[in-house]
Design a protein around this motif. Structure first.
Motif, PDB file in Angstrom:
ATOM      1  N   GLN A  77     -10.973   0.518 -10.930  1.00  0.00           N
ATOM      2  CA  GLN A  77      -9.765  -0.248 -10.614  1.00  0.00           C
ATOM      3  C   GLN A  77      -8.548   0.471 -11.189  1.00  0.00           C
ATOM      4  N   THR A  78      -7.519   0.632 -10.342  1.00  0.00           N
ATOM      5  CA  THR A  78      -6.294   1.282 -10.789  1.00  0.00           C
ATOM      6  C   THR A  78      -5.518   0.348 -11.721  1.00  0.00           C
ATOM      7  N   LYS A  79      -4.554   0.923 -12.408  1.00  0.00           N
ATOM      8  CA  LYS A  79      -3.656   0.075 -13.187  1.00  0.00           C
ATOM      9  C   LYS A  79      -2.722  -0.666 -12.235  1.00  0.00           C
ATOM     10  N   SER A  80      -2.067  -1.691 -12.713  1.00  0.00           N
ATOM     11  CA  SER A  80      -1.217  -2.521 -11.859  1.00  0.00           C
ATOM     12  C   SER A  80      -0.001  -1.748 -11.366  1.00  0.00           C
ATOM     13  N   TYR A  81       0.531  -2.216 -10.233  1.00  0.00           N
ATOM     14  CA  TYR A  81       1.702  -1.609  -9.597  1.00  0.00           C
ATOM     15  C   TYR A  81       2.951  -2.390  -9.996  1.00  0.00           C
ATOM     16  N   TYR A 104      -7.588  -1.053  -0.403  1.00  0.00           N
ATOM     17  CA  TYR A 104      -6.167  -1.363  -0.230  1.00  0.00           C
ATOM     18  C   TYR A 104      -5.812  -2.781  -0.702  1.00  0.00           C
ATOM     19  N   ILE A 105      -6.773  -3.503  -1.270  1.00  0.00           N
ATOM     20  CA  ILE A 105      -6.561  -4.904  -1.643  1.00  0.00           C
ATOM     21  C   ILE A 105      -6.229  -5.024  -3.131  1.00  0.00           C
ATOM     22  N   GLY A 127      -4.304  -4.331 -10.095  1.00  0.00           N
ATOM     23  CA  GLY A 127      -4.993  -3.091  -9.764  1.00  0.00           C
ATOM     24  C   GLY A 127      -5.850  -3.197  -8.511  1.00  0.00           C
ATOM     25  N   ARG A 128      -6.012  -2.051  -7.828  1.00  0.00           N
ATOM     26  CA  ARG A 128      -6.813  -1.975  -6.614  1.00  0.00           C
ATOM     27  C   ARG A 128      -8.131  -1.253  -6.894  1.00  0.00           C
ATOM     28  N   VAL A 167       0.880  -1.169   0.000  1.00  0.00           N
ATOM     29  CA  VAL A 167       0.000   0.000   0.000  1.00  0.00           C
ATOM     30  C   VAL A 167       0.917   1.218   0.000  1.00  0.00           C
ATOM     31  N   GLY A 168       1.280   1.662  -1.216  1.00  0.00           N
ATOM     32  CA  GLY A 168       2.344   2.643  -1.384  1.00  0.00           C
ATOM     33  C   GLY A 168       2.076   3.985  -0.756  1.00  0.00           C
ATOM     34  N   GLU A 169       0.799   4.361  -0.585  1.00  0.00           N
ATOM     35  CA  GLU A 169       0.486   5.652   0.018  1.00  0.00           C
ATOM     36  C   GLU A 169       0.520   5.603   1.532  1.00  0.00           C
TER      37      GLU A 169
END
Length: 717
Positions: A635-639, A590-591, A620-621, A150-152
């Protein structure tokens, strides 16, 4: 002459008549003869050794009740009380000693690191030499299965749980504030430097009844008990300075380290995606004092830090930047004693005190809060044999939290709470054989702030399948008092709770470790509220619920390729919650469903260097987009993150170290915040939550000065 001979014969006859023959047979646990076992009367020189068929025979002149002792390599010592005068030959069956390296251990939900554990997935060195971790224990743990990046935040999120569902302990004593100060959507670090710790145990679930007040996991950090030598370590870094020293005197020793961090020079060279008024600065220190008694060790650990910074943050609902400033003072100390007494009794006692104070500025508004926390611990362990061990003890936690919010208009609001938590527990270990072990326990807790108590059963068992593989199962109930964000406003809560179900397979041998773990977690009584954020006038309840299920895979190989050590982690998680202000049960923000990382470390002898490479991937989350009708449907793009490190031995005790995170400059996005109101076009504007910089560079020079003139800080980089 005849008289002398007669007296001598009478003496010999009387002596022979006073002796008794002790004989019998000794076998192993399968009934096979135990050859070369030692058999003797305790406290005497009377005894013998068994023959090839397991038989023994010797004479003794002692009388009355005596203790016959039998010792045999690989088996428990046998102590049998006999009446010498009435003794008759018999067969003694020994039990196999199960405290051996090839014996089964319960591994469900647990990663151990250190030199004193039977089976380790990692060792203490690995925790701090991971590329991209920059000496941060928490960042290194995020390469293990079961964790979320969870980068933030920068905190530990474990198996569907939030960061506050993990408790941290130093030498068995709880740390209430384990993370450095930070602002909203800026990642933080763990407070602890790696220099003073010999190892750790990280439980992703199903942990011992000794620990509570954590729904998801516990992190146990153990300080070094006996330093090898006197040593001084000097660190010159792009982000600050560090100095550490260890002294030894007979039975005692003292280790101290101090660090000064200032990111301003670094951020002049490396541009940031953050508008800083005053970059992060801190001064911190840690110390451990140790004193070895005749039967144990007494330790005092203390840590402090003072940090401050100021920045301007964007808010999609505000036309101007919000000036945010924080000054944090944190102090933590504990003292602990662990020793043995009586027959196989161990006592562990400790007490801790922590204080954290924050002065926060939000434009013209101010928030001041402080927390006083204490933990008292007492634990007894009794070993009845190598097969049976009983532990029992008690904990007492005290938390006093206050917060004051002030506006320039004169409006103020004060909130807070005082919570006393008392807990007691008992746990038993049964090792039935080298192949089968059972741990069962129960914990009872009472929290006075909510006026609730609970009972938590725990059980785990393990079966060894073959020489190098084993299976483990674990079940447990876990409870936690709602966190300060809620308790400072509302007290009429119940315990939040979860049940853990874990099935584990582990292979360990030939320099390779493989772990596969399936788990299911059932959440209940989670806190819900009806506002955007928890506030003093929100409506609260314990009607939340959820679940988390998945599989964690871990593979490590340190032998197949010379000088190469690597591990691969993969996690799949399916988790949903209806909690906070959620409209329904959905996957939390956060998952990431898929999590993958590979960590490699390669020693290049010709260059006297260690190369480290770490790659992490998360799918993505989810996030909630009010422009869509479905809740949490975005959904976000992948990390992606590729990190490199290089440690070069300038000389035996001098190291030049370089590392860079996110080498390829992936533009990672962790989610979005949306405007509270729609614009003229009927759409809600949004703002991305991103990383504060595309890359982080680190350069350091590390110099060790020690008695052996060989030690260096490579293991701490």
């Amino acid at each position: 002459m005849k008289t002398t001979i007669t007296l001598l014969l009478l003496f010999v006859t009387a002596f022979a008549q006073s002796q008794t023959t002790i004989s019998g047979t000794v076998t192993d646990d399968k009934g096979k003869p135990a050859a070369a076992a030692n058999v003797f009367i305790d406290g005497t020189y009377d005894g013998g050794t068994t023959a090839a068929d397991g038989t023994f025979s010797f004479t003794t002149d002692v009388t009355g009740s005596q203790v016959l002792v039998i010792t045999f390599l690989g088996f428990d010592d046998a102590r049998i009380t006999i009446d010498v005068a009435n003794y008759t030959a018999q067969t003694f069956k020994l039990q196999e000693n199960v405290n051996t390296l090839d014996a089964v251990v319960i591994s469900a939900g647990t990663f151990s690191a250190g030199d004193n554990t039977k089976v380790t997935a990692l060792n203490a060195l690995d925790i701090v030499t991971t590329a991209g971790s920059a000496g941060n224990i928490i960042a290194a743990l995020q390469t293990l299965p079961g964790t979320q990046t969870v980068g933030e935040s920068g905190r530990l999120f474990v198996r569907g749980g939030e960061a506050d569902e993990t408790q941290t302990f130093v030498d068995g004593i709880r740390v209430a504030q384990p993370y450095n100060a930070t602002a909203n959507n800026l990642p933080t670090r763990g407070r602890f430097s790696p220099f003073l710790f010999k190892g750790m145990m990280f439980s992703t679930g199903g942990y011992s009844a000794e620990f509570g007040e954590a729904l998801s996991s516990v992190l146990l950090l153990n300080t070094i008990e006996e330093p090898d030598q006197e040593q001084t370590d000097i660190s010159l870094m792009t982000v600050g300075l560090g100095l550490a020293n260890t002294q030894k005197w007979g039975r005692s020793s003292l280790s101290v380290n101090a660090a000064y961090m200032n990111l301003q020079p670094y951020q002049v060279v490396v541009p940031q995606d953050v508008s800083w008024n005053k970059p992060y600065q801190s001064f911190s220190g840690e110390t451990v004092y140790r004193y070895k008694t005749e039967n144990g060790i007494f330790k005092v650990y203390a840590a402090f830090d003072r940090a401050n910074f100021s920045l301007n943050q964007k808010d999609i609902n505000q036309p101007q930047l919000i000036r945010t400033s924080i000054t944090n003072d944190n102090f933590y100390t504990n003292s602990s004693y662990k020793g043995v007494f009586g027959t196989q009794w161990t006592v562990q006692a400790g007490i801790a005190y922590g204080y954290s104070h924050n002065d926060i500025g939000l434009d013209e508004n101010t928030v001041t809060n402080g927390e006083h926390s204490s933990h008292m611990k007492l634990k007894f362990t009794k070993g009845f044999s190598s097969r049976v061990k009983l532990s029992f003890g008690a904990d007492y936690f005290l938390t006093d939290f206050t917060e004051r919010y002030t506006e320039p208009s004169g409006f103020t609001y004060t909130s807070g709470y005082v919570n006393n938590i008392a807990a007691t527990y008992a746990e038993a270990d049964f090792i039935f054989s080298k192949k089968f072990a059972l741990k069962t326990g129960i914990r009872a807790t009472y929290s006075d702030v909510i006026g609730q108590s609970n009972i938590e059963p725990r059980i785990a068992l393990a079966y060894k399948a073959g020489a190098k593989g084993q299976f483990s199962l674990a079940y447990g109930d876990f409870h936690q008092t709602p966190k300060a964000d809620y308790l400072k406003y509302f007290k009429d809560f119940e315990f939040e709770k979860t049940a853990h179900y874990i099935f584990n397979y582990m292979y360990n041998g030939d320099g390779k470790t493989f772990r596969a773990e399936f788990y299911y977690k059932d959440y209940a009584n989670l806190v819900k509220y009806n506002s955007l954020l928890p506030e003093y006038n929100s409506t609260y309840s314990n009607k939340g619920k959820g679940f988390a299920q998945g599989i964690d895979l871990f593979y490590r190989d340190s032998r197949s390729i010379k000088n190469l050590d690597y591990w691969i982690s993969y996690s799949y998680i399916d988790s949903k919650r209806d909690y906070k202000n959620y409209e329904k049960e959905v996957t939390p923000s956060y998952i990431a469903r898929h999590n993958f990382s590979i960590v490699t470390k390669y020693w290049i002898s010709d260059l006297r260097s260690q190369l480290g490479v770490t790659y992490s991937f998360n799918s993505g989350r989810p996030y909630d987009n009010p422009n869509q009708s479905a809740f949490m449907a975005g959904q976000t793009k992948s990390y992606n993150n590729l990190s490199l490190s290089w440690a070069y031995l300038l000389s035996q005790q001098k190291i030049l170290y370089f590392s860079v995170s996110n080498v390829l400059g992936y533009d990672n996005t962790f989610g979005y915040t949306y405007a509270n109101n729609a614009g003229a076009d009927g759409m809600y504007a949004r703002q991305a939550i991103t990383q504060p910089a595309s890359r982080f560079f680190f350069v350091g020079f590390f110099w060790s000065i020690s008695d052996d003139k060989k030690s260096n800080q490579l293991e701490n980089l």
